[in-house]
Scaffold this motif. Structure first.
Motif, PDB file in Angstrom:
ATOM      1  N   GLU A 122      25.613  -2.122  45.871  1.00 41.03           N
ATOM      2  CA  GLU A 122      25.658  -3.467  45.279  1.00 41.03           C
ATOM      3  C   GLU A 122      26.566  -3.508  44.054  1.00 41.03           C
ATOM      4  OE1 GLU A 122      21.519  -4.190  44.637  1.00 41.03           O
ATOM      5  OE2 GLU A 122      21.191  -4.878  46.706  1.00 41.03           O
ATOM      6  N   ILE A 126      29.040  -4.947  47.303  1.00 41.19           N
ATOM      7  CA  ILE A 126      28.567  -5.065  48.684  1.00 41.19           C
ATOM      8  C   ILE A 126      27.189  -5.716  48.604  1.00 41.19           C
ATOM      9  CG2 ILE A 126      27.914  -3.862  50.800  1.00 41.19           C
ATOM     10  CD1 ILE A 126      29.831  -1.634  50.050  1.00 41.19           C
ATOM     11  N   ASN A 128      24.112  -8.508  50.450  1.00 39.91           N
ATOM     12  CA  ASN A 128      23.441  -8.810  51.722  1.00 39.91           C
ATOM     13  C   ASN A 128      23.126  -7.560  52.545  1.00 39.91           C
ATOM     14  OD1 ASN A 128      23.667 -11.614  51.182  1.00 39.91           O
ATOM     15  ND2 ASN A 128      25.756 -11.566  51.982  1.00 39.91           N
ATOM     16  N   LEU A 129      22.764  -6.470  51.864  1.00 40.01           N
ATOM     17  CA  LEU A 129      22.394  -5.244  52.578  1.00 40.01           C
ATOM     18  C   LEU A 129      21.053  -5.443  53.272  1.00 40.01           C
ATOM     19  CD1 LEU A 129      23.228  -2.651  49.783  1.00 40.01           C
ATOM     20  CD2 LEU A 129      24.396  -2.816  51.972  1.00 40.01           C
ATOM     21  N   LEU A 194      24.881  -5.098  57.167  1.00 39.65           N
ATOM     22  CA  LEU A 194      24.860  -6.318  56.361  1.00 39.65           C
ATOM     23  C   LEU A 194      24.141  -7.420  57.108  1.00 39.65           C
ATOM     24  CD1 LEU A 194      28.544  -6.303  55.063  1.00 39.65           C
ATOM     25  CD2 LEU A 194      26.490  -5.578  53.841  1.00 39.65           C
TER      26      LEU A 194
END
Length: 195
Positions: A122, A126, A128-129, A194
């Motif tokens: 994050e 990155i 929306n894991l 994702l």
């Protein structure tokens, strides 16, 4: 030749052979092993992340990192699993974690600042894991050796063969000549999906 002398020669020959076996065994260095520490995430941790950098480091993947990516996808193809997709930000996060393990002289999934894999992903934007994990290792000298070691590890084999993982990035660091860190090499591979 008397029976006594013949027996003495046999005893000396057996002792010499035994000594040479023990000597040759003692000179073979032990192989490095992937760390079998179960990934600590996801867990509840008290962690205050630093503000993310304005710009990500301008790393380029090296041949070892790309070779691990290729070998991991070969293992997946062999089992009729979809190949993983290279994600450049995950590569940067993996390289940064290998650097952190070297600089802190640690071999673990938790970073020197207390961060876990998800938080570090994050941190480099990155979002929306939905699922993530990582594999680490120290001491293996080639991509082939580290992928073989991960495939022999019950923990890390699951990462490589997990069907729902889509993206990956690999980070490799070779210990500089002036370093006294524990391992000559540091390897990290990030895996994630994702939303």
């Amino acid at each position: 030749m008397s029976k006594k002398i013949f027996t003495m020669i046999l005893i000396l020959a057996a002792a010499s052979f035994t000594a040479s076996v023990f000597t040759s065994c003692a000179t073979v260095p032990p192989e490095p092993l992937p760390v079998e520490e179960p990934p600590p995430e996801p867990v509840v941790e008290v962690y205050i992340p630093e503000p993310p950098p304005q710009e990500l480091p301008s790393f380029e993947p090296n041949e070892f990192e790309l070779r691990v990516f290729e070998l991991v996808n070969a293992e997946r193809r062999f089992r009729r699993l979809p190949p993983l997709v290279w994600h450049n930000s995950a590569f940067i996060a993996a390289r940064l974690h290998s650097m952190d393990m070297h600089d802190s002289n640690i071999m673990r999934h938790t970073g020197s600042d207390g961060s876990n894999t998800g938080q570090r992903l994050e941190r480099i934007y990155i979002g929306n894991l939905t699922s993530w994990s990582a594999s680490i290792a120290g001491g293996w000298l080639t991509p082939e050796a580290v992928v073989d070691a991960w495939m022999e590890s019950p923990i890390y084999r699951q990462n490589i063969l997990r069907e729902d993982f889509v993206y990956t990035g690999v980070g490799f660091l070779q210990r500089p000549a002036d370093s006294n860190s524990r391992f000559p090499t540091y390897w990290t591979q990030k895996f994630f999906t994702l939303d």
